[in-house]
Design a protein around this motif. Structure first.
Motif: not given
Length: 245
Positions: A25-31, A51-64
Motif C-alpha cells: 500500500i505504501v508503494t501504491l501511494c508513492v507511485t 505505472i509498472r511498479l504501481h501495477n505490480t504493487a497492485g497485483v501483490v496487494v490483491s493476492i495478499s
C-alpha cells in the motif's frame, strides 16, 4: 496494583500478510503520487516505470488480500467474530472507545478494551477494519483491475460512467487509504508504551496491563504471564516460580 499479561494475538500468517500488505500500500501511494502529479513528482525515473511498479504493487496487494480473506474465512474461521461489530459495540462500545481516544487517554485513564485472541479489536477498530477490508479494498482492487485492462473491459467501465469516473473513484478511494494509514499509525502509538501495539506485529505477543483482583502482593511480584488461544488464561498464570491452574 497492576501486573502484566502477554496475550498471543497475531499468528505468523497474519503478521506476514500485514507487512506485505503495508509495503504494497505504501508503494501504491508513492507511485500514485508520480502518476497523478507527474509534473511535480519524479521518484521512479519515467512515467511508465511508475505505472509498472504501481501495477505490480497492485497485483501483490490483491493476492495478499485474497490470502487474508481465505485465511480468516476458511482456516481461522473468525472473520465475522473479529471484524463485525456487535450490537453492544454499536450501542455503547463505539462511544466508549471514542471518549477514550479523544479525552480519557490524555487524563491517563486505562483503555476500556482489553484484547484477547477472540476479541482482538475494540469497537472502533472493528468498524474501521470492516469498512477498509470488506468495502474499500475490494472496490479499489476492482477499479484498479479494470484500469489495467481497459480494452477488454471497456464495456464494463462505460456502464459505470466512463474512464474519468472510474479514475476519480479509484483516486478518491486511494485517498481514503492514505488517511486511514496516518490514523492507523497514530492510534497504534496509544498503547501503555508508544510501541506496545507495534510489538505484536513482529512477534505475535501483546502486553496487557491488568488490575490485580486477588493476592495483590503475590501478583505484583509475579513474572509476565503469557496467554494464547491454545493456552487459556487460567492455565498460564504464574505464582512464584510455578504455574497454577
Amino acid at each position: 496494583m497492576k501486573h502484566t499479561e502477554q496475550v498471543y494475538l497475531t499468528p505468523m500468517p497474519v503478521r506476514i500478510w500485514h507487512w506485505l500488505n503495508a509495503f504494497g500500500i505504501v508503494t501504491l501511494c508513492v507511485t500514485a503520487l508520480q502518476i497523478r502529479f507527474p509534473e511535480y513528482v519524479n521518484i521512479f525515473g519515467t512515467y511508465k516505470a511508475a505505472i509498472r511498479l504501481h501495477n505490480t504493487a497492485g497485483v501483490v496487494v490483491s493476492i495478499s488480500y485474497a490470502l487474508w480473506l481465505v485465511y480468516y474465512m476458511f482456516v481461522a474461521g473468525t472473520l465475522l467474530k473479529l471484524y463485525v461489530p456487535t450490537l453492544e459495540d454499536i450501542k455503547h462500545g463505539l462511544f466508549r472507545q471514542a471518549f477514550f481516544y479523544f479525552f480519557y487517554y490524555f487524563l491517563g485513564r486505562p483503555n476500556p478494551h482489553h484484547s484477547t485472541p477472540d476479541c482482538k479489536f475494540n469497537p472502533m477498530q472493528k468498524a474501521a477494519y470492516l469498512m477498509i477490508m470488506l468495502v474499500l479494498l475490494p472496490l479499489v482492487i476492482l477499479s484498479g483491475v479494470i484500469l489495467m485492462y481497459i480494452a477488454p473491459l471497456r464495456e464494463i467501465f462505460m456502464v459505470i460512467g466512463g474512464i474519468k469516473t472510474l479514475v476519480s473513484a479509484h483516486f478518491l478511494i486511494a485517498c481514503c487509504f492514505c488517511a486511514f494509514l496516518f490514523v492507523h499509525i497514530y492510534l497504534a502509538t496509544l498503547g501503555h508504551t508508544p510501541f506496545a501495539h507495534f510489538k505484536p506485529m513482529w512477534d505475535g505477543w501483546e502486553e496487557e496491563e491488568v488490575e490485580d483482583e486477588t493476592e495483590p502482593a503475590t501478583l505484583a511480584a509475579a513474572e509476565p504471564v503469557r496467554v494464547s488461544a491454545a493456552e487459556p488464561r487460567s492455565v498460564a498464570h504464574r505464582s512464584g516460580g510455578a504455574e497454577t491452574a
